[in-house]
Design an enzyme around this catalytic site. Sequence first.
Site, PDB file in Angstrom:
ATOM      1  CB  CYS A  63      -0.915   0.009   1.228  1.00 54.14           C
ATOM      2  SG  CYS A  63      -1.954   1.474   1.364  1.00 54.14           S
ATOM      3  CB  CYS A  69      -2.623   4.972   6.455  1.00 49.90           C
ATOM      4  SG  CYS A  69      -4.050   4.031   7.050  1.00 49.90           S
ATOM      5  CB  CYS A  72      -0.970  -1.680   7.700  1.00 44.71           C
ATOM      6  SG  CYS A  72      -2.481  -2.363   6.966  1.00 44.71           S
ATOM      7  CB  CYS A 153      -8.010   0.337   1.944  1.00 39.37           C
ATOM      8  SG  CYS A 153      -7.342  -0.617   3.327  1.00 39.37           S
ATOM      9  CD  GLN A 253     -15.069 -12.633  14.994  1.00 36.76           C
ATOM     10  OE1 GLN A 253     -13.966 -12.141  14.812  1.00 36.76           O
ATOM     11  NE2 GLN A 253     -15.513 -12.943  16.209  1.00 36.76           N
ATOM     12  CG  PHE A 280     -19.331 -11.983  26.289  1.00 39.00           C
ATOM     13  CD1 PHE A 280     -19.535 -10.728  26.842  1.00 39.00           C
ATOM     14  CD2 PHE A 280     -18.782 -12.975  27.089  1.00 39.00           C
ATOM     15  CE1 PHE A 280     -19.195 -10.460  28.165  1.00 39.00           C
ATOM     16  CE2 PHE A 280     -18.435 -12.724  28.413  1.00 39.00           C
ATOM     17  CZ  PHE A 280     -18.645 -11.457  28.956  1.00 39.00           C
ATOM     18  CG  ASP A 348     -15.889 -13.981  20.827  1.00 42.55           C
ATOM     19  OD1 ASP A 348     -14.803 -13.446  21.131  1.00 42.55           O
ATOM     20  OD2 ASP A 348     -16.416 -13.863  19.707  1.00 42.55           O
ATOM     21  CB  CYS A 374     -10.111  -9.708  19.732  1.00 42.12           C
ATOM     22  SG  CYS A 374     -10.994  -8.633  20.891  1.00 42.12           S
TER      23      CYS A 374
END
Length: 416
Positions: A63, A69, A72, A153, A253, A280, A348, A374
């Site tokens: 990119c 940005c 990433c 993107c 997700q 959750f 979760d 996560c």
Amino acid sequence: MSSTRLDITRIGPRGDGVAPSADGPVYVPLTLPGEHVEVEREHDRGRLLSIVEASADRIEPICRYVGSCGGCALQHWRAEPYENWKRDLVVDALARVGLEPPVAPLVPAHGAGRRRATFHARSTGGNPRKGEDVLTVGFAGRRSHAIVAIDACPILAPELAGALPAAWAVAQVLVPLAKPLDIQVTASETGLDMDVRGSGPLMPRIVAALAEVAGQQRLARLTRHGELVLQREPPLVTMGRARVRLPPGSFLQATAQGEATLSRLVGEAMIRGGRIADLFSGVGTFALRLAEVARVAAYETSVPAVEALLNAVRNTPGLKPVTAEARDLFRRPLLPLELKNFDAVVFDPPRQGAEAQATQLAASKLSLVVGVSCDPVTFARDARILVDGGFRLESVTPVDQFLYSSHAELVGVFRR
């Protein structure tokens, strides 16, 4: 501010290169282990000026916005060391709480790309008719509140190809903006679902203009703070056998392959038959799939998510019985007396983890708990609670659906 030269020895937990110095580590974005770099230093941060000696693991980013940005962190790193580092984020988080379970190799789950994105829009104010207002739509800059305007993107799924033009079109209706907008876009099977936040109350003529733009951009639905502006088609996603109507701004997700991978890992660890509690549960990512083989009771804070789950159940033949309840599991976790009705549990939670619920799971008589997370750090904290309560952390599988970022997901299996 003068420049200095540093040797990068490792990658930190946020994806920055780390260089040792006499007064502590210095964090330098966009660098790699083994590199000798020249930086402009301010306290423990370094702004990369040049790479004096590059790592053999450095590759060309995909990119052109890398460096400005903030989305990433590690596009410039070869796949193998990147994947080893991301797996080590999980291993290290567990080790810090004294746990050393078997940790599988990282499972790549980026697939076709991210199917949801949040763009930010900001204007400079002034009179747009006189050319005094400048609108910027894009992503937040690296460690900055500034917005980097983008026109593409490469990590987004093809289904989000029209998301950025649609975000620009919607933001232009709202110029001049009183404050920055957040424009959340999700790719559903029936089209783009967009929710705009930050606009404040709108005059009827502005709402009408937004509806016109939504039609021109062929959005499936446009909402403002969850309130409907226009719906051409209900945004639908498939989960197992079921099709779910997404509530406005609902959690999904990040990638379709990520959802499929996490669901597969949960399904492989779960029992067939009996009764499972899905804590959750969201709109039913796991519950709807588990209901193909077992009775499921789902618990979720969001009332619209619970309603979407129950609606999907009603319209999907062949599922085992499913119940769903709106319940704040942070304030009212399921207690051992309630948990005795279940043969297994999957949980979760959001990024902050599930400390209160983990405490109750540890005090229960359950023999099988599957945790999805996560955030390796909060998962490790909750895992320690379960292990101290008599569980064994049998296995952990890291999953990478946030490619090039420092975010790692995982599935952990606990047995007594």
